[in-house]
Design a protein around this motif. Structure first.
Motif, PDB file in Angstrom:
ATOM      1  N   VAL A  29       0.839  -1.202   0.000  1.00 32.13           N
ATOM      2  CA  VAL A  29       0.000   0.000   0.000  1.00 32.13           C
ATOM      3  C   VAL A  29       0.872   1.249   0.000  1.00 32.13           C
ATOM      4  O   VAL A  29       0.597   2.224  -0.711  1.00 32.13           O
ATOM      5  CB  VAL A  29      -0.959  -0.007   1.208  1.00 32.13           C
ATOM      6  N   ARG A  30       1.943   1.223   0.780  1.00 33.07           N
ATOM      7  CA  ARG A  30       2.860   2.371   0.790  1.00 33.07           C
ATOM      8  C   ARG A  30       3.496   2.581  -0.579  1.00 33.07           C
ATOM      9  O   ARG A  30       3.622   3.718  -1.051  1.00 33.07           O
ATOM     10  CB  ARG A  30       3.977   2.154   1.828  1.00 33.07           C
ATOM     11  N   ARG A  42      -5.256   2.890   9.241  1.00 37.40           N
ATOM     12  CA  ARG A  42      -5.904   4.104   9.735  1.00 37.40           C
ATOM     13  C   ARG A  42      -4.939   4.950  10.567  1.00 37.40           C
ATOM     14  O   ARG A  42      -4.942   6.179  10.482  1.00 37.40           O
ATOM     15  CB  ARG A  42      -7.138   3.743  10.558  1.00 37.40           C
ATOM     16  N   THR A  43      -4.110   4.285  11.368  1.00 33.77           N
ATOM     17  CA  THR A  43      -3.132   5.028  12.167  1.00 33.77           C
ATOM     18  C   THR A  43      -2.145   5.771  11.270  1.00 33.77           C
ATOM     19  O   THR A  43      -1.735   6.900  11.563  1.00 33.77           O
ATOM     20  CB  THR A  43      -2.356   4.068  13.094  1.00 33.77           C
ATOM     21  N   MET A  44      -1.778   5.139  10.163  1.00 26.55           N
ATOM     22  CA  MET A  44      -0.837   5.749   9.220  1.00 26.55           C
ATOM     23  C   MET A  44      -1.504   6.791   8.326  1.00 26.55           C
ATOM     24  O   MET A  44      -0.827   7.479   7.579  1.00 26.55           O
ATOM     25  CB  MET A  44      -0.219   4.650   8.353  1.00 26.55           C
ATOM     26  N   ALA A  45      -2.820   6.895   8.431  1.00 24.91           N
ATOM     27  CA  ALA A  45      -3.583   7.874   7.648  1.00 24.91           C
ATOM     28  C   ALA A  45      -3.342   7.732   6.151  1.00 24.91           C
ATOM     29  O   ALA A  45      -3.267   8.721   5.420  1.00 24.91           O
ATOM     30  CB  ALA A  45      -3.261   9.293   8.112  1.00 24.91           C
ATOM     31  N   LEU A  46      -3.218   6.489   5.696  1.00 29.75           N
ATOM     32  CA  LEU A  46      -3.036   6.262   4.265  1.00 29.75           C
ATOM     33  C   LEU A  46      -4.373   6.471   3.549  1.00 29.75           C
ATOM     34  O   LEU A  46      -5.403   5.966   3.988  1.00 29.75           O
ATOM     35  CB  LEU A  46      -2.516   4.847   4.020  1.00 29.75           C
ATOM     36  N   PRO A  47      -4.376   7.219   2.453  1.00 25.88           N
ATOM     37  CA  PRO A  47      -5.627   7.540   1.754  1.00 25.88           C
ATOM     38  C   PRO A  47      -6.113   6.382   0.891  1.00 25.88           C
ATOM     39  O   PRO A  47      -6.022   6.410  -0.346  1.00 25.88           O
ATOM     40  CB  PRO A  47      -5.235   8.757   0.907  1.00 25.88           C
ATOM     41  N   VAL A  48      -6.621   5.338   1.527  1.00 28.86           N
ATOM     42  CA  VAL A  48      -7.058   4.151   0.801  1.00 28.86           C
ATOM     43  C   VAL A  48      -8.342   3.640   1.428  1.00 28.86           C
ATOM     44  O   VAL A  48      -8.542   3.734   2.648  1.00 28.86           O
ATOM     45  CB  VAL A  48      -5.959   3.060   0.826  1.00 28.86           C
ATOM     46  N   ASP A  49      -9.244   3.123   0.602  1.00 24.73           N
ATOM     47  CA  ASP A  49     -10.472   2.515   1.092  1.00 24.73           C
ATOM     48  C   ASP A  49     -10.286   1.004   1.172  1.00 24.73           C
ATOM     49  O   ASP A  49      -9.459   0.430   0.456  1.00 24.73           O
ATOM     50  CB  ASP A  49     -11.643   2.864   0.169  1.00 24.73           C
ATOM     51  N   ILE A 105      -7.698  -7.314  11.068  1.00 26.30           N
ATOM     52  CA  ILE A 105      -8.100  -6.228  11.977  1.00 26.30           C
ATOM     53  C   ILE A 105      -6.900  -5.347  12.307  1.00 26.30           C
ATOM     54  O   ILE A 105      -6.975  -4.113  12.249  1.00 26.30           O
ATOM     55  CB  ILE A 105      -8.729  -6.809  13.260  1.00 26.30           C
ATOM     56  N   GLU A 106      -5.777  -5.977  12.641  1.00 25.49           N
ATOM     57  CA  GLU A 106      -4.565  -5.208  12.969  1.00 25.49           C
ATOM     58  C   GLU A 106      -4.061  -4.438  11.746  1.00 25.49           C
ATOM     59  O   GLU A 106      -3.592  -3.288  11.868  1.00 25.49           O
ATOM     60  CB  GLU A 106      -3.476  -6.140  13.481  1.00 25.49           C
ATOM     61  N   THR A 107      -4.161  -5.044  10.582  1.00 22.20           N
ATOM     62  CA  THR A 107      -3.733  -4.359   9.361  1.00 22.20           C
ATOM     63  C   THR A 107      -4.584  -3.127   9.117  1.00 22.20           C
ATOM     64  O   THR A 107      -4.065  -2.039   8.786  1.00 22.20           O
ATOM     65  CB  THR A 107      -3.831  -5.305   8.150  1.00 22.20           C
ATOM     66  N   LEU A 108      -5.885  -3.266   9.276  1.00 24.01           N
ATOM     67  CA  LEU A 108      -6.782  -2.134   9.080  1.00 24.01           C
ATOM     68  C   LEU A 108      -6.500  -1.028  10.092  1.00 24.01           C
ATOM     69  O   LEU A 108      -6.476   0.162   9.754  1.00 24.01           O
ATOM     70  CB  LEU A 108      -8.234  -2.596   9.182  1.00 24.01           C
ATOM     71  N   GLN A 109      -6.260  -1.419  11.344  1.00 22.36           N
ATOM     72  CA  GLN A 109      -5.943  -0.424  12.367  1.00 22.36           C
ATOM     73  C   GLN A 109      -4.676   0.348  12.008  1.00 22.36           C
ATOM     74  O   GLN A 109      -4.609   1.574  12.174  1.00 22.36           O
ATOM     75  CB  GLN A 109      -5.786  -1.109  13.722  1.00 22.36           C
TER      76      GLN A 109
END
Length: 243
Positions: free
Chosen positions: A50-51, A77-84, A70-74
């Motif tokens: 993703v990066r 979001r923590t990294m504020a990556l602009p991805v859905d 779940i951890e990957t999704l968290q």
């Protein structure tokens, strides 16, 4: 002047099963305008992709080695990556669904799934992307309408019911469009229908509140009310999405 160049949405798959990886890839690339640009077998490798690739969308499994969904999704979001993110998983328990929804997944697809279900998600994603970029909301009513119907076709909401029966306008006092949409999503995830208690657990609201939303959906014609007399004790009201 509008561009004639079609937007191509880049997708990264994060899934540990090679067979499911290939099925997902084939299904996604059968939908015009979507291209799988990377595949990872676990969350750590997926985050790196993703990066590097900056995709628009991630298809994310829940049960994986070396960092689960779940951890990957968290971390996304923590990294504020602009991805859905679309969750694609065999996990169907209320807690997992609720957790993924809290972290903003666009959709939740339960394995096994069919091509039409993936196509539905991607077409909704395309329409929502267009709605947010081309028709920005300017009032609260506009925003509520967009949040409820984002991704809906011109004549349908997420359930496939006629738009005029969606309840998106003039909701009764105490109901709001965002929670209504979450209840609709919970009904779609559970094809056999939901009781008020089950809907409350899936969305994270009180049972009496869930009952109000379900009763409203039944009155507007989006769901059918079925009374289950099986077992011992009082009958259970189940709300089943109309097809």
């Amino acid at each position: 002047m509008a561009s004639n160049i079609e937007t191509v949405f880049k997708v990264v798959l994060i899934e540990d099963d090679p067979m499911v990886q290939e099925v997902n890839r084939q299904f996604i690339e059968q939908v015009n305008g979507f291209q799988v640009v990377g595949i990872a077998g676990n969350g750590n490798d997926g985050l790196q992709l993703v990066r590097e690739l900056s995709p628009n969308l991630v298809f994310l499994d829940v049960f994986m080695p070396s960092l689960g969904g779940i951890e990957t999704l968290q971390r996304l979001r923590t990294m504020a990556l602009p991805v859905d993110v679309v969750a694609v998983t065999a996990a169907k328990d209320a807690e997992t669904i609720r957790t993924m929804l809290r972290h903003g997944v666009f959709d939740y697809i339960i394995k096994p799934f069919k091509l039409e279900r993936v196509k539905q998600t991607l077409e909704r994603y395309r329409l929502q992307h267009t709605a947010w970029t081309e028709v920005p909301p300017v009032t609260q009513d506009d925003l509520d309408r967009l949040l409820l119907t984002a991704g809906a076709s011109e004549n349908t909401v997420h359930t496939g019911a006629p738009r005029q029966h969606s309840g998106q306008d003039d909701l009764p006092k105490g109901l709001n469009a965002i929670t209504l949409n979450q209840v609709l999503q919970a009904l779609r995830l559970q094809g056999g229908g939901l009781s008020a208690e089950e809907a409350a657990a899936a969305v994270g609201i009180a049972r009496v509140t869930a009952r109000r939303y379900l009763d409203y959906l039944e009155k507007t014609g989006l769901v059918n009310l079925e009374v289950n007399y099986g077992g011992v004790g009082r009958p259970v009201n189940r709300y089943v999405e109309k097809r």
